[in-house]
Design an enzyme around this catalytic site. Sequence first.
Site, PDB file in Angstrom:
ATOM      1  N   THR A 368       0.920  -1.119   0.000  1.00 34.27           N
ATOM      2  CA  THR A 368       0.000   0.000   0.000  1.00 34.27           C
ATOM      3  C   THR A 368       0.956   1.162   0.000  1.00 34.27           C
ATOM      4  OG1 THR A 368      -1.737  -1.189   1.191  1.00 34.27           O
ATOM      5  CG2 THR A 368      -1.695   1.164   1.540  1.00 34.27           C
ATOM      6  N   ASN A 388      -4.181  -3.383  -2.598  1.00 35.67           N
ATOM      7  CA  ASN A 388      -4.118  -4.469  -1.621  1.00 35.67           C
ATOM      8  C   ASN A 388      -2.764  -5.149  -1.711  1.00 35.67           C
ATOM      9  OD1 ASN A 388      -4.837  -5.939   0.555  1.00 35.67           O
ATOM     10  ND2 ASN A 388      -6.130  -7.384  -0.520  1.00 35.67           N
ATOM     11  N   ASP A 410      -9.916  -8.383   1.404  1.00 35.49           N
ATOM     12  CA  ASP A 410     -10.036  -7.686   2.697  1.00 35.49           C
ATOM     13  C   ASP A 410     -11.391  -7.942   3.363  1.00 35.49           C
ATOM     14  OD1 ASP A 410      -7.545  -6.672   3.068  1.00 35.49           O
ATOM     15  OD2 ASP A 410      -8.003  -4.649   2.367  1.00 35.49           O
ATOM     16  N   GLY A 461      -0.686  -3.402   5.373  1.00 35.32           N
ATOM     17  CA  GLY A 461      -1.802  -4.284   5.733  1.00 35.32           C
ATOM     18  C   GLY A 461      -2.189  -4.092   7.191  1.00 35.32           C
TER      19      GLY A 461
HETATM   20  N1  GLY Z   1      -5.641  -3.579   1.652  1.00 37.25           N
HETATM   21  C1  GLY Z   1      -5.128  -3.281   2.920  1.00 37.25           C
HETATM   22  C2  GLY Z   1      -6.065  -2.499   3.754  1.00 37.25           C
HETATM   23  O1  GLY Z   1      -6.884  -1.759   3.229  1.00 37.25           O
HETATM   24  O2  GLY Z   1      -6.033  -2.636   4.943  1.00 37.25           O
END
Ligand code: GLY
Length: 560
Positions: A368, A388, A410, A461
């Site tokens: 991210t 993601n 997610d 994450g």
């Molecule tokens: N895709 C990681 C998050 O939004 O937490």
Amino acid sequence: MRIILTLGLLLFFQVQAASPGAIHASEGMVVSRSALASTAGVEIMKSGGNAIDAAVATGFALAVTYPSAGNLGGGGFAVIQLQDGTVVTLDHRETAPGHASRDMYLDKDGTVIQGLSRQSHASSGVPGTVDGLLTLLEKYGTKTRREVMATAIRLAREGFPLSRDMTEQFAGVLGFMQDHPTSHKVFSNNGQAYREGDLWKQPDLADTLEIIAEKGRDGFYNGRIAELIVAEMQRGNGLISLQDLTNYRSVWREPVHGTYRGYDIWGMPPPSSGGVLVVEMLNMLEPHDLAGMGWGSAAAVHVLIESERRAYADRSEYLGDPDYYPVPVSKLIAKDYARQRFSDFRADQASNSATITPGKWSEESIETTHFSTMDAAGNAVALTTTLNSSFGNRIVVTGAGFLLNNEMDDFSIRENTANQYGLLGREANSIEAGKRMLSSMSPTIVSREGKPYLITGSPGGSTIITTVLQVIVNVIDHKMGIEDAVALPRFHHQWQPDGVIYDPFAISPDTLAILGKMGHKGFRNFPFGGGLGDANSILVKEGELLGMKDPRNEGLAVGY
Ligand code: GLY
């Protein structure tokens, strides 16, 4: 690294130093994972734009210069403090397609179909980034679309030399792209791996950006690009339809607000869990003298872990898209609730995480990206954006040149089944058509007397939230300069699996021994490259903007 820094320094002599030292500036600052993207943002401010214009320019540039996380095909969250002190947030998270359903990743026996929620066309949610960036620009920006997108278009069309970091990233995913000829073409040099210094051009992406610059959101969510997305879906049983794209809208949401030792904490509300968890953990920590315990002491690590354990347990039960599930935000961020939640805390003993099905630590790269911008007038933006996984589902939309997200993972794809971050969930985060999947992204602004003080956030994450927590604690409790607050090693606990991952040097051997005696377990080093998080931050000190690029990864703070 050298190429990027040299480019930045040559083209933009206002850069006063290269990270890891903080950059000092008075007029404007952008800190991002890409020197070219930070520079795009600062150039907009130098031509009279504000921090919101800069954020939009940086966001579009990241889609070109940092494709593993910068994106057109993903989504994100922005927390903005305006010069009058008002704080607003924009949720441009992806949504589940209209044909998505609760058990879509399970076979007829209820078993998870491996890879479907992560590495398939069906793993993509309806992208939110383009609507989000354009909505930010329309509401609070001062520049035209063409102005804020010009650098992104030029970089895509004319190309830029690839750094070693980028070529290593490409090499890491090229093998996975064998089944997707378009992706393989974009990320290879006529089928061979790119080498450091090679010029990388993205003509299809340049065309897509041109169309968006000309037509606005319609250029992406309707017409040719939308049709290309749907055609891509049809190539691999994906679900996104023209109707889904037409219907997509980002949402302005009330920020999560808390206080911590006299500072205001402004975070992202659900469907991100970030703001709620940061405030909940700070509330649990506030009665404890972290400064007196000392940074890195067993006592301080213990109390942080215990706050994380409880907050992440709450996350799995209560957090989801508030438009679909009654998330008890005000209860979770109340000081009274934190007192009660932490009442079983013992200073000498670890708690036991509950015994529901434990997840596993993911071995997938987590990717991210976060950037922070601020201008002299006092506007500030914390924006975190993602596909993601690193490079999303690794599927480039044929003819449109951008990668698609795999954000559907997610969601809680089955009760108490770990997602790629080992996170568990239940009803609150189950899949429903149109619903937004729960996130950990935590763009955060800490303010004092109505003015931004610290602008921060991170990728990572599930570890995003604890990275942001530690940056805040480092600044407020330990009174660190922004360099140390961002750079010092970090650790992470998320309730389940019951263990602690940590950067090298974060926890000394004797501290580990003390924590082990208290009952903490499952210690392991963070398995990926740079380290835990990439907290590209700005601190405001005595009227100066101090931009700090997280030294764990490439990128640059650029100020003037
Ligand atoms: N895709 C990681 C998050 O939004 O937490």
